[in-house]
Write a protein that holds these residues in place. Sequence first.
Motif, mmCIF file in Angstrom:
data_model
loop_
_atom_site.group_PDB
_atom_site.id
_atom_site.type_symbol
_atom_site.label_atom_id
_atom_site.label_comp_id
_atom_site.label_asym_id
_atom_site.label_seq_id
_atom_site.Cartn_x
_atom_site.Cartn_y
_atom_site.Cartn_z
ATOM 1 N N SER A 14 1.303 -52.676 -28.340
ATOM 2 C CA SER A 14 1.488 -51.256 -28.646
ATOM 3 C C SER A 14 1.783 -50.456 -27.385
ATOM 4 N N LEU A 15 0.997 -50.709 -26.327
ATOM 5 C CA LEU A 15 1.221 -50.007 -25.059
ATOM 6 C C LEU A 15 2.566 -50.389 -24.468
ATOM 7 N N ASP A 16 2.905 -51.660 -24.574
ATOM 8 C CA ASP A 16 4.178 -52.137 -24.048
ATOM 9 C C ASP A 16 5.346 -51.474 -24.763
ATOM 10 N N ALA A 17 5.183 -51.236 -26.060
ATOM 11 C CA ALA A 17 6.247 -50.616 -26.843
ATOM 12 C C ALA A 17 6.416 -49.140 -26.509
ATOM 13 N N GLY A 18 5.359 -48.513 -25.947
ATOM 14 C CA GLY A 18 5.477 -47.110 -25.561
ATOM 15 C C GLY A 18 4.393 -46.194 -26.083
ATOM 16 N N ALA A 19 3.354 -46.751 -26.719
ATOM 17 C CA ALA A 19 2.239 -45.919 -27.186
ATOM 18 C C ALA A 19 1.433 -45.404 -26.003
ATOM 19 N N ASP A 20 0.758 -44.270 -26.205
ATOM 20 C CA ASP A 20 -0.047 -43.660 -25.152
ATOM 21 C C ASP A 20 -1.539 -43.889 -25.339
ATOM 22 N N ASP A 21 -1.963 -44.135 -26.557
ATOM 23 C CA ASP A 21 -3.388 -44.325 -26.820
ATOM 24 C C ASP A 21 -3.535 -45.172 -28.078
ATOM 25 N N TYR A 22 -4.768 -45.610 -28.330
ATOM 26 C CA TYR A 22 -5.007 -46.615 -29.364
ATOM 27 C C TYR A 22 -6.383 -46.366 -29.966
ATOM 28 N N VAL A 23 -6.440 -46.150 -31.293
ATOM 29 C CA VAL A 23 -7.701 -45.906 -31.979
ATOM 30 C C VAL A 23 -7.837 -46.917 -33.107
#
Length: 233
Positions: free
Chosen positions: A90-99
């Motif tokens: 997810s972060l690699d794809a471009g997300a900024d945060d994860y819940v």
Amino acid sequence: MSSLLVIEDDHPLRTALERGLGDRGHVVHTSDTAMGGFQQVLARRPDIVLLDLGLPDVDGLTLIGMIRTASQVPIIVITATGDDPTMIRSLDAGADDYVVKPFTLDHVSARIRALVRRTRRTRRVEKEPIRVGDLVIDEPSRTVTLDGRPLSLARREFDLLFALAQRPGVVVSKRDLLADVWEQPDGSERTVDVHLSWLRRKLGETAADPRYLHSVRGVGVRLVHPPRLEAGA
């Protein structure tokens, strides 16, 4: 408050987020499909996107990539899958945060506030660019050049580099970086490791052969002026 777009196919959760975040003063729009959400990103230009990965028409990771081709809007992934590989993808794809589900509305609200603060900080006018060797970091424009050539950095890559550049030569712990860059001092240090590896690749170095980013085992990482090569060496 902020304009939010919730892309979530679970109707009860989508409704709860719309109502709860709306009660907290946000303007909330929703979509139950990836393509509908993508169209709203383009049309509404929200301040933050809350995105479920398990959408019925297009995979959430694919949607993140689609959004990143058109916008740098902060994205918070909301998903039932809390394993490291999914987080990293997810972060690699471009997300900024994860819940990770299940979560409380207060938890999501806190993450939104943190992203809003970070976004506002990046928009303020600051001092002269920071120079470390041939690396030039300019916060107002969020641009980085190396040897006069522009580097293309993702949002968090820039934030991480800037946090280190503010303390050149100083070893900064991963916990401090999690607090400064992600505002999650209790987050996973693996997040820092992943972003450091991406930064090193773009700086043309490796952990085994560093130039700018030097790790100190068990302590943290520091940004240093690389030694000048002697003529003819």
